[in-house]
Design a protein around this motif. Structure first.
Motif, mmCIF file in Angstrom:
data_model
loop_
_atom_site.group_PDB
_atom_site.id
_atom_site.type_symbol
_atom_site.label_atom_id
_atom_site.label_comp_id
_atom_site.label_asym_id
_atom_site.label_seq_id
_atom_site.Cartn_x
_atom_site.Cartn_y
_atom_site.Cartn_z
ATOM 1 N N CYS A 11 0.835 -1.205 0.000
ATOM 2 C CA CYS A 11 0.000 0.000 0.000
ATOM 3 C C CYS A 11 0.873 1.260 0.000
ATOM 4 N N LYS A 12 1.933 1.239 0.799
ATOM 5 C CA LYS A 12 2.849 2.382 0.853
ATOM 6 C C LYS A 12 3.583 2.555 -0.483
ATOM 7 N N LYS A 13 3.982 1.429 -1.096
ATOM 8 C CA LYS A 13 4.620 1.494 -2.415
ATOM 9 C C LYS A 13 3.658 2.100 -3.438
ATOM 10 N N SER A 14 2.424 1.663 -3.372
ATOM 11 C CA SER A 14 1.403 2.168 -4.286
ATOM 12 C C SER A 14 1.173 3.669 -4.060
ATOM 13 N N GLU A 15 1.169 4.048 -2.790
ATOM 14 C CA GLU A 15 0.995 5.466 -2.443
ATOM 15 C C GLU A 15 2.155 6.287 -3.005
ATOM 16 N N LEU A 16 3.370 5.791 -2.890
ATOM 17 C CA LEU A 16 4.545 6.480 -3.429
ATOM 18 C C LEU A 16 4.447 6.620 -4.949
ATOM 19 N N ARG A 17 4.018 5.545 -5.626
ATOM 20 C CA ARG A 17 3.852 5.596 -7.083
ATOM 21 C C ARG A 17 2.791 6.634 -7.456
ATOM 22 N N CYS A 18 1.716 6.659 -6.679
ATOM 23 C CA CYS A 18 0.651 7.647 -6.942
ATOM 24 C C CYS A 18 1.161 9.069 -6.740
ATOM 25 N N LYS A 19 1.948 9.261 -5.682
ATOM 26 C CA LYS A 19 2.507 10.603 -5.426
ATOM 27 C C LYS A 19 3.462 11.012 -6.547
ATOM 28 N N GLU A 20 4.288 10.056 -6.997
ATOM 29 C CA GLU A 20 5.213 10.348 -8.093
ATOM 30 C C GLU A 20 4.451 10.652 -9.378
ATOM 31 N N LYS A 21 3.411 9.877 -9.618
ATOM 32 C CA LYS A 21 2.582 10.107 -10.817
ATOM 33 C C LYS A 21 1.919 11.483 -10.721
ATOM 34 N N ALA A 22 1.407 11.827 -9.536
ATOM 35 C CA ALA A 22 0.768 13.129 -9.332
ATOM 36 C C ALA A 22 1.786 14.250 -9.551
ATOM 37 N N LYS A 23 2.989 14.046 -9.044
ATOM 38 C CA LYS A 23 4.063 15.029 -9.219
ATOM 39 C C LYS A 23 4.368 15.222 -10.711
ATOM 40 N N SER A 24 4.424 14.103 -11.425
ATOM 41 C CA SER A 24 4.676 14.140 -12.863
ATOM 42 C C SER A 24 3.568 14.891 -13.595
ATOM 43 N N VAL A 25 2.331 14.620 -13.205
ATOM 44 C CA VAL A 25 1.189 15.293 -13.838
ATOM 45 C C VAL A 25 1.234 16.790 -13.556
ATOM 46 N N VAL A 26 1.575 17.170 -12.336
ATOM 47 C CA VAL A 26 1.683 18.595 -11.982
ATOM 48 C C VAL A 26 2.780 19.259 -12.807
ATOM 49 N N GLU A 27 3.906 18.589 -12.963
ATOM 50 C CA GLU A 27 5.006 19.135 -13.774
ATOM 51 C C GLU A 27 4.579 19.297 -15.230
ATOM 52 N N GLN A 28 3.866 18.300 -15.750
ATOM 53 C CA GLN A 28 3.367 18.392 -17.123
ATOM 54 C C GLN A 28 2.399 19.563 -17.258
ATOM 55 N N ALA A 29 1.540 19.734 -16.267
ATOM 56 C CA ALA A 29 0.589 20.846 -16.293
ATOM 57 C C ALA A 29 1.325 22.185 -16.267
ATOM 58 N N LYS A 30 2.371 22.276 -15.447
ATOM 59 C CA LYS A 30 3.171 23.514 -15.396
ATOM 60 C C LYS A 30 3.832 23.784 -16.748
ATOM 61 N N THR A 31 4.372 22.730 -17.352
ATOM 62 C CA THR A 31 5.023 22.873 -18.656
ATOM 63 C C THR A 31 4.021 23.337 -19.711
ATOM 64 N N ILE A 32 2.846 22.707 -19.716
ATOM 65 C CA ILE A 32 1.806 23.086 -20.673
ATOM 66 C C ILE A 32 1.360 24.522 -20.435
ATOM 67 N N SER A 33 1.189 24.888 -19.171
ATOM 68 C CA SER A 33 0.779 26.249 -18.830
ATOM 69 C C SER A 33 1.819 27.257 -19.310
ATOM 70 N N LYS A 34 3.106 26.934 -19.111
ATOM 71 C CA LYS A 34 4.172 27.826 -19.569
ATOM 72 C C LYS A 34 4.159 27.951 -21.089
ATOM 73 N N GLN A 35 3.983 26.809 -21.770
ATOM 74 C CA GLN A 35 3.926 26.836 -23.230
ATOM 75 C C GLN A 35 2.756 27.678 -23.710
ATOM 76 N N MET A 36 1.621 27.523 -23.045
ATOM 77 C CA MET A 36 0.448 28.314 -23.434
ATOM 78 C C MET A 36 0.710 29.799 -23.198
ATOM 79 N N GLY A 37 1.373 30.114 -22.088
ATOM 80 C CA GLY A 37 1.726 31.507 -21.814
ATOM 81 C C GLY A 37 2.673 32.049 -22.871
#
Length: 111
Positions: A11-37
């Motif tokens: 469960c903790k491993k899964s939670e870590l993977r989810c957090k990493e995936k969420a972090k990745s998604v946030v970074e992608q969103a920031k990149t997309i937002s910057k590109q749009m800007g």
């Protein structure tokens, strides 16, 4: 007990993977937002350049209209001058053309 410990570990491993995936998604969103800007800024710059070009073309159009009006006025003056030259008894095509040319030059200098 061991099974629960293993499940907790998974469960903790899964939670870590989810957090990493969420972090990745946030970074992608920031990149997309910057590109749009960046794209928005580029579009605004392009729009401003087009507006400047439009103003320049409008000024050129206005200048050409003024020149056209001046040329029409000069042509009317030349026609009047030709009629006056004929009335004054100017003889010969060359002399009449020179007379018209003189009047045209005068009219263009005034314009």
């Amino acid at each position: 007990m061991q099974r629960m410990a293993n499940e907790l570990k998974e469960c903790k491993k899964s939670e870590l993977r989810c957090k990493e995936k969420a972090k990745s998604v946030v970074e992608q969103a920031k990149t997309i937002s910057k590109q749009m800007g960046d794209e928005k800024a580029a579009a605004l710059n392009q729009r401003e350049a087009i507006e400047h070009e439009f103003v320049a073309l409008k000024q050129q159009h206005d200048n050409l209209q003024q020149q056209h009006s001046a040329a029409n006025a000069a042509a009317a003056t030349a026609a009047t001058a030709a009629a006056a030259a004929a009335a004054e008894g100017v003889v010969g095509v060359e002399q009449a053309m020179q007379h018209q040319l003189n009047h045209l030059q005068e009219a263009l200098q005034v314009a």
